[in-house]
Design a protein around this motif. Structure first.
Motif, PDB file in Angstrom:
ATOM      1  N   THR A   1       8.167 -17.631 -15.811  1.00 14.25           N
ATOM      2  CA  THR A   1       9.434 -17.644 -15.071  1.00 14.25           C
ATOM      3  C   THR A   1      10.648 -17.635 -15.991  1.00 14.25           C
ATOM      4  O   THR A   1      11.644 -16.974 -15.724  1.00 14.25           O
ATOM      5  N   SER A   2      10.554 -18.359 -17.094  1.00 15.55           N
ATOM      6  CA  SER A   2      11.717 -18.412 -17.991  1.00 15.55           C
ATOM      7  C   SER A   2      11.904 -17.084 -18.701  1.00 15.55           C
ATOM      8  O   SER A   2      10.944 -16.454 -19.142  1.00 15.55           O
ATOM      9  N   TYR A   3      13.148 -16.658 -18.812  1.00 17.46           N
ATOM     10  CA  TYR A   3      13.500 -15.503 -19.640  1.00 17.46           C
ATOM     11  C   TYR A   3      14.509 -15.980 -20.685  1.00 17.46           C
ATOM     12  O   TYR A   3      15.491 -15.315 -20.952  1.00 17.46           O
ATOM     13  N   ASP A   4      14.240 -17.163 -21.207  1.00 17.49           N
ATOM     14  CA  ASP A   4      15.111 -17.728 -22.239  1.00 17.49           C
ATOM     15  C   ASP A   4      15.238 -16.788 -23.427  1.00 17.49           C
ATOM     16  O   ASP A   4      16.316 -16.613 -23.997  1.00 17.49           O
ATOM     17  N   TYR A   5      14.116 -16.190 -23.804  1.00 18.81           N
ATOM     18  CA  TYR A   5      14.073 -15.117 -24.790  1.00 18.81           C
ATOM     19  C   TYR A   5      14.472 -15.585 -26.192  1.00 18.81           C
ATOM     20  O   TYR A   5      14.649 -14.803 -27.092  1.00 18.81           O
TER      21      TYR A   5
ATOM     22  N   PHE B   1      13.767 -15.925 -11.426  1.00 18.75           N
ATOM     23  CA  PHE B   1      13.616 -16.752 -10.229  1.00 18.75           C
ATOM     24  C   PHE B   1      12.716 -16.042  -9.218  1.00 18.75           C
ATOM     25  O   PHE B   1      12.457 -14.833  -9.326  1.00 18.75           O
ATOM     26  N   GLY B   2      12.298 -16.791  -8.208  1.00 16.62           N
ATOM     27  CA  GLY B   2      11.472 -16.191  -7.158  1.00 16.62           C
ATOM     28  C   GLY B   2      10.139 -15.742  -7.736  1.00 16.62           C
ATOM     29  O   GLY B   2       9.561 -16.379  -8.610  1.00 16.62           O
ATOM     30  N   PHE B   3       9.663 -14.599  -7.245  1.00 16.67           N
ATOM     31  CA  PHE B   3       8.414 -14.016  -7.741  1.00 16.67           C
ATOM     32  C   PHE B   3       8.730 -12.833  -8.652  1.00 16.67           C
ATOM     33  O   PHE B   3       7.967 -11.878  -8.697  1.00 16.67           O
ATOM     34  N   LEU B   4       9.878 -12.856  -9.327  1.00 18.74           N
ATOM     35  CA  LEU B   4      10.384 -11.638  -9.950  1.00 18.74           C
ATOM     36  C   LEU B   4       9.992 -11.438 -11.408  1.00 18.74           C
ATOM     37  O   LEU B   4      10.438 -10.470 -12.028  1.00 18.74           O
ATOM     38  N   ASN B   5       9.175 -12.326 -11.974  1.00 16.83           N
ATOM     39  CA  ASN B   5       8.687 -12.064 -13.330  1.00 16.83           C
ATOM     40  C   ASN B   5       7.877 -10.774 -13.338  1.00 16.83           C
ATOM     41  O   ASN B   5       7.218 -10.430 -12.352  1.00 16.83           O
ATOM     42  N   GLY B   6       7.899 -10.091 -14.462  1.00 22.96           N
ATOM     43  CA  GLY B   6       7.097  -8.882 -14.609  1.00 22.96           C
ATOM     44  C   GLY B   6       5.768  -9.180 -15.271  1.00 22.96           C
ATOM     45  O   GLY B   6       5.344 -10.344 -15.368  1.00 22.96           O
ATOM     46  N   ALA B   7       5.098  -8.122 -15.700  1.00 20.94           N
ATOM     47  CA  ALA B   7       3.805  -8.248 -16.370  1.00 20.94           C
ATOM     48  C   ALA B   7       3.584  -6.995 -17.201  1.00 20.94           C
ATOM     49  O   ALA B   7       4.114  -5.935 -16.880  1.00 20.94           O
TER      50      ALA B   7
ATOM     51  N   THR C   1     -15.242 -20.223   9.011  1.00 20.39           N
ATOM     52  CA  THR C   1     -14.001 -19.487   8.719  1.00 20.39           C
ATOM     53  C   THR C   1     -13.880 -19.311   7.205  1.00 20.39           C
ATOM     54  O   THR C   1     -13.955 -20.287   6.455  1.00 20.39           O
ATOM     55  N   LEU C   2     -13.694 -18.062   6.796  1.00 16.40           N
ATOM     56  CA  LEU C   2     -13.524 -17.735   5.371  1.00 16.40           C
ATOM     57  C   LEU C   2     -12.078 -17.300   5.142  1.00 16.40           C
ATOM     58  O   LEU C   2     -11.563 -16.445   5.869  1.00 16.40           O
ATOM     59  N   ASP C   3     -11.428 -17.904   4.171  1.00 19.58           N
ATOM     60  CA  ASP C   3     -10.078 -17.463   3.794  1.00 19.58           C
ATOM     61  C   ASP C   3     -10.086 -17.001   2.342  1.00 19.58           C
ATOM     62  O   ASP C   3     -10.556 -17.731   1.461  1.00 19.58           O
ATOM     63  N   LEU C   4      -9.531 -15.819   2.109  1.00 14.73           N
ATOM     64  CA  LEU C   4      -9.299 -15.342   0.749  1.00 14.73           C
ATOM     65  C   LEU C   4      -7.780 -15.304   0.570  1.00 14.73           C
ATOM     66  O   LEU C   4      -7.104 -14.471   1.176  1.00 14.73           O
ATOM     67  N   VAL C   5      -7.264 -16.240  -0.200  1.00 14.75           N
ATOM     68  CA  VAL C   5      -5.813 -16.355  -0.389  1.00 14.75           C
ATOM     69  C   VAL C   5      -5.491 -15.714  -1.730  1.00 14.75           C
ATOM     70  O   VAL C   5      -5.878 -16.234  -2.779  1.00 14.75           O
ATOM     71  N   VAL C   6      -4.822 -14.560  -1.700  1.00 15.53           N
ATOM     72  CA  VAL C   6      -4.622 -13.803  -2.934  1.00 15.53           C
ATOM     73  C   VAL C   6      -3.156 -13.830  -3.355  1.00 15.53           C
ATOM     74  O   VAL C   6      -2.266 -13.498  -2.576  1.00 15.53           O
ATOM     75  N   GLU C   7      -2.945 -14.242  -4.584  1.00 16.03           N
ATOM     76  CA  GLU C   7      -1.593 -14.339  -5.141  1.00 16.03           C
ATOM     77  C   GLU C   7      -1.265 -13.108  -5.970  1.00 16.03           C
ATOM     78  O   GLU C   7      -2.056 -12.699  -6.825  1.00 16.03           O
ATOM     79  N   ASN C   8      -0.100 -12.554  -5.732  1.00 14.53           N
ATOM     80  CA  ASN C   8       0.449 -11.495  -6.586  1.00 14.53           C
ATOM     81  C   ASN C   8       1.137 -12.180  -7.758  1.00 14.53           C
ATOM     82  O   ASN C   8       2.128 -12.878  -7.578  1.00 14.53           O
ATOM     83  N   ASN C   9       0.609 -11.966  -8.969  1.00 14.70           N
ATOM     84  CA  ASN C   9       1.212 -12.602 -10.149  1.00 14.70           C
ATOM     85  C   ASN C   9       2.238 -11.719 -10.845  1.00 14.70           C
ATOM     86  O   ASN C   9       2.815 -12.132 -11.841  1.00 14.70           O
ATOM     87  N   ALA C  10       2.462 -10.531 -10.385  1.00 21.79           N
ATOM     88  CA  ALA C  10       3.490  -9.597 -10.855  1.00 21.79           C
ATOM     89  C   ALA C  10       2.910  -8.217 -11.067  1.00 21.79           C
ATOM     90  O   ALA C  10       1.811  -8.064 -11.582  1.00 21.79           O
ATOM     91  N   ARG C  11       3.704  -7.239 -10.678  1.00 25.12           N
ATOM     92  CA  ARG C  11       3.327  -5.850 -10.944  1.00 25.12           C
ATOM     93  C   ARG C  11       3.758  -5.471 -12.353  1.00 25.12           C
ATOM     94  O   ARG C  11       4.775  -5.955 -12.859  1.00 25.12           O
TER      95      ARG C  11
ATOM     96  N   CYS D   1      12.212  -1.670 -16.701  1.00 24.95           N
ATOM     97  CA  CYS D   1      11.309  -2.480 -17.547  1.00 24.95           C
ATOM     98  C   CYS D   1      11.718  -3.948 -17.454  1.00 24.95           C
ATOM     99  O   CYS D   1      11.469  -4.589 -16.458  1.00 24.95           O
ATOM    100  N   SER D   2      12.362  -4.465 -18.528  1.00 24.26           N
ATOM    101  CA  SER D   2      13.039  -5.755 -18.459  1.00 24.26           C
ATOM    102  C   SER D   2      12.145  -6.940 -18.117  1.00 24.26           C
ATOM    103  O   SER D   2      12.635  -7.981 -17.683  1.00 24.26           O
ATOM    104  N   GLU D   3      10.827  -6.766 -18.275  1.00 23.58           N
ATOM    105  CA  GLU D   3       9.924  -7.875 -17.933  1.00 23.58           C
ATOM    106  C   GLU D   3      10.228  -8.359 -16.512  1.00 23.58           C
ATOM    107  O   GLU D   3      10.194  -9.549 -16.222  1.00 23.58           O
ATOM    108  N   TRP D   4      10.541  -7.422 -15.665  1.00 24.25           N
ATOM    109  CA  TRP D   4      10.940  -7.677 -14.287  1.00 24.25           C
ATOM    110  C   TRP D   4       9.911  -7.041 -13.355  1.00 24.25           C
ATOM    111  O   TRP D   4       9.398  -5.960 -13.666  1.00 24.25           O
TER     112      TRP D   4
END
Ligand SMILES: *[C@@H]1O[C@H](CO)[C@@H](O)[C@H](O)[C@H]1NC(C)=O
Ligand SMILES: *[C@@H]1O[C@H](CO)[C@@H](O)[C@H](O)[C@H]1NC(C)=O
Ligand SMILES: *[C@@H]1O[C@H](CO)[C@@H](O)[C@H](O)[C@H]1NC(C)=O
Length: 665
Positions: free
Chosen positions: A349-353, A326-332, A510-520, A143-146
């Motif tokens: 990004t912050s896990y100041d909590y 850090f990185g893309f490691l925030n959870g959801a 040219t069509l580009d679909l740029v999709v961002e993963n915001n967290a699993r 879990c851990s919001e990770w």
């Protein structure tokens, strides 16, 4: 002065010095107290109170996740915890970092971007040097919001895998990973002379809504098969009853931040003859994007902590050390089951909590309150260190941005684009030693399109999680300017979303679909762990399905970030997805700072190749913590990837900033 007087003086100075040393040395260390007659037994929970090596113990613990704090700060934070009087720390272990590709491990020297953060053995040894016992919670789900609750995304390459169950495939992977991890932890057990006094089995399994004793037994067996002999326990909100537990076999512990009496009485009813322990007493809370920053008052914190201690109960304060995704490691969180992405709630990004020790390592009023209460309620007096000094943070001058690469230029020049007849998710890409793409962005490019005037693009189902649509390099997704924009085209909340691609007919576009993963998703029912990212359903133009894509994984790995070429002067338009680069010089001593992102809209910040975190103008986080350990003497580099529209300067801040960006109405 006569010679004898000098001797007397010297002698008395010596005596005074010796006396104060004696007073200090009077008290044993925590470790000496519990091991003075050798070690014959570990943590025991066979009666209403804990014993460790035959002596009564109340566990005064605090949570500190090594993978969220730069290793150069581990000892500082640990010594501060001990200075507060704590006798124990608790950490999770992050499977998705330790086994970053299937069968490829990093425990501190494995070559991944997080390598420096992953020496769990070193972390636990430093905890012991700082006179602290350790509780380890290796999940495998944490879990851990990770991101994905710590599960590696490559598990999803088998679409039918059933994570967090007795599914043989899932268990095979767990056993393989724990075989590596527990090999390292086994010699660090208390009864082997190390500091680990107990380990957790799974995590809030009761919150899945399921009960699966067979699965929990499988995890216990993997522990025992790997030589783990210390106490094992489960942890759940008492409201889940014993659903997530193995009653009469493993100690149950409780997670909550209110109604101490109700929760602990419930736990005591479930388990009458075992010690009472709160495994997660929440000191503050985490933040989803687009919400207000959460805090918990020191008065409330203090009152609840004291109620737990007087129950009486052992307790782990979660979090004690504020830290960073850090990185893309925030959870959801994700509100709806299955592949329904409309209820996604990514964390910042912050896990100041709002923890007793802040994200930047400061001692707060909650720290002082904790120290007072531990001193009041711990009958065992042992030697404590002085509180280490917290260095002043600095801020740097604004830096004018002069270098840019457009995202479309990066896609154009990306070597080895992956040809794919159909749309596939990140996880299914044949990259990374067949582990797929875990994090970042994925680009679906379609070239040589002939578009009618007013051609309409339709994305079936949900975007996972945010899409930038470009036609011939021109951005069509509306520029983010209010929280309400999250309900419109471009974001995860919209089902079957559509957008007009062009007013006039175009040939060879040219069509580009740029999709961002915001967290699993990192929490909830077992049906909420199908977390594919990118696009997974049909893409249509004027109701005709588009096939034959070129796919570009934009992972922003450190080695790639550091070797980016093609930087040019910033062009007239800053209103297009682009990377911006600045360099700046830093002199010793290196000090912590924050990168102020208030003037940006959405994207990421990269420091010396390493992803510092995410920008999202809808808030609440508007400054990214930059620990000194990520800076270097001499030249440093910041790259910002901005989706929409860039300001002219990279700015810094001495302090955190909470709220929304300057461009949000
Ligand atoms: C240990 O704690 C229990 C419960 O509070 C108490 O009855 C017992 O006397 C204690 N033992 C020692 C040696 O202090
Ligand atoms: C690829 O993965 C296998 C295990 O699945 C591992 O043994 C091998 O070392 C990996 N190769 C690289 C280059 O990481
Ligand atoms: C997802 O859940 C929301 C809220 O319950 C609902 O409105 C929507 O129709 C669901 N989407 C799908 C594809 O079922």
């Amino acid at each position: 002065m006569a010679r004898s007087t000098v001797i007397l003086l010297v002698l008395s100075v010596f005596l005074i010095a010796a006396r104060s040393a004696v007073i200090q040395d009077d008290l044993p260390t925590n470790y000496e107290y519990f091991t003075e007659n050798g070690i014959s037994s570990g943590l025991n929970a066979d009666q209403k109170y804990f014993t460790l090596n035959g002596k009564n113990i109340t566990i005064f613990s605090g949570a500190f996740h090594y993978f969220r704090v730069h290793p150069s700060q581990w000892r500082d934070r640990l010594r501060k915890m001990r200075a507060a009087g704590l006798n124990t720390i608790e950490t999770y272990a992050a499977w998705n970092l330790h086994e970053y590709q299937s069968g490829v491990y990093d425990f501190g020297n494995g070559g991944s971007d997080f390598e420096a953060f992953l020496d769990i053995v070193q972390f636990i040894k430093i905890a012991q040097e700082e006179d602290l016992f350790v509780l380890v919670r290796p999940g495998p789900y944490i879990c851990s919001e990770w991101e994905f609750g710590g599960l590696p995304s490559w598990l999803l390459r088998d679409k039918d895998i059933k994570v967090r169950t007795n599914d043989p495939l899932y268990l095979k992977y767990v056993a393989r990973y724990w075989g590596q991890l527990l090999l390292l932890l086994e010699p660090l057990q208390f009864t082997k002379g190390g500091p680990i006094i107990a380990l957790q089995v799974e995590n809030e399994y009761g919150n899945t809504g399921n009960s699966d004793p067979d699965y929990l037994h499988s995890l216990v067996k993997i522990y025992r098969d790997n030589g783990i002999k210390e106490l094992l326990y489960t942890s759940d909100p008492p409201g889940a009853g014993s659903r997530g537990a193995l009653p009469n076999e493993l100690l149950m512990t409780a997670n909550f931040n209110s109604d101490v009496k109700g929760n602990l009485d419930k736990l005591d009813t479930l388990q009458a003859n075992k010690p009472t322990m709160t495994m997660e007493f929440w000191s503050g809370w985490f933040d989803h994007v687009s919400e207000d920053h959460h805090t918990v008052s020191v008065d409330q914190y203090k009152q609840l902590y004291e109620q737990i201690l007087t129950h009486p109960a052992s307790v782990n304060i979660y979090m004690f050390v504020g830290s960073t995704n850090f990185g893309f490691l925030n959870g959801a969180n994700s509100l709806y089951p299955g592949l329904n992405n409309s209820g996604l709630q990514p964390d910042v990004t912050s896990y100041d909590y709002d923890s007793p020790i802040s994200e930047s390592g400061e001692i707060t009023d909650k720290f002082t309150a904790t120290a007072e209460l531990v001193s009041k309620y711990n009958p065992i007096k042992s030697k404590l260190p002085a509180i280490p000094e917290t260095h002043e943070r600095v801020t740097f001058d604004d830096i004018k941005i002069e270098q840019q690469i457009l995202l479309s230029e990066i896609i154009d020049s990306f070597p080895n684009k992956i040809a794919s007849e159909n749309i596939v998710s990140m996880e299914q890409l044949p990259i990374n030693n067949n582990s797929g793409q875990a994090f970042g962005y994925i680009v679906y490019r379609k070239t040589n399109l002939n578009l009618n005037a007013n051609a309409v693009l339709k994305i079936s189902g949900y975007v996972r999680d945010h899409v930038l649509v470009l036609v011939n390099g021109k951005l069509l997704t509306p520029v983010l300017s209010s929280k309400d924009d999250l309900n419109k085209f471009g974001y995860w909340r919209v089902k079957d979303s559509s957008i007009t691609l062009t007013n006039e007919a175009l040939e060879g576009a040219t069509l580009d679909l740029v999709v961002e993963n915001n967290a699993r998703n990192n929490y909830g029912g077992l049906d909420q762990f199908q977390q594919f990212k990118g696009l997974i359903e049909d893409v249509l133009i004027d109701d005709v399905e588009i096939k034959s894509w070129e796919i570009v994984p934009l992972e922003f790995k450190k080695s790639w970030n550091k070797q980016l070429t093609g930087w040019h002067e910033v062009q007239q338009t800053r209103a297009t997805p682009a990377l911006y680069r600045v360099t700046f010089n830093v002199k010793a001593p290196l000090r912590d700072t924050y990168v102020n992102v208030q003037d940006w809209r959405k994207g990421i910040v990269i420091i010396n190749g390493f992803i510092l975190g995410r920008i999202f103008a809808v808030g609440p986080q508007q400054a990214l913590y930059l620990p000194a350990g990520l800076l270097q003497e001499g030249q440093n580099e910041i790259i910002v990837f901005e989706h929409f529209s860039a300001p002219e300067y990279v700015k810094f801040s001495r302090d955190p900033i909470w709220g929304v960006g300057t461009h949000i109405n």
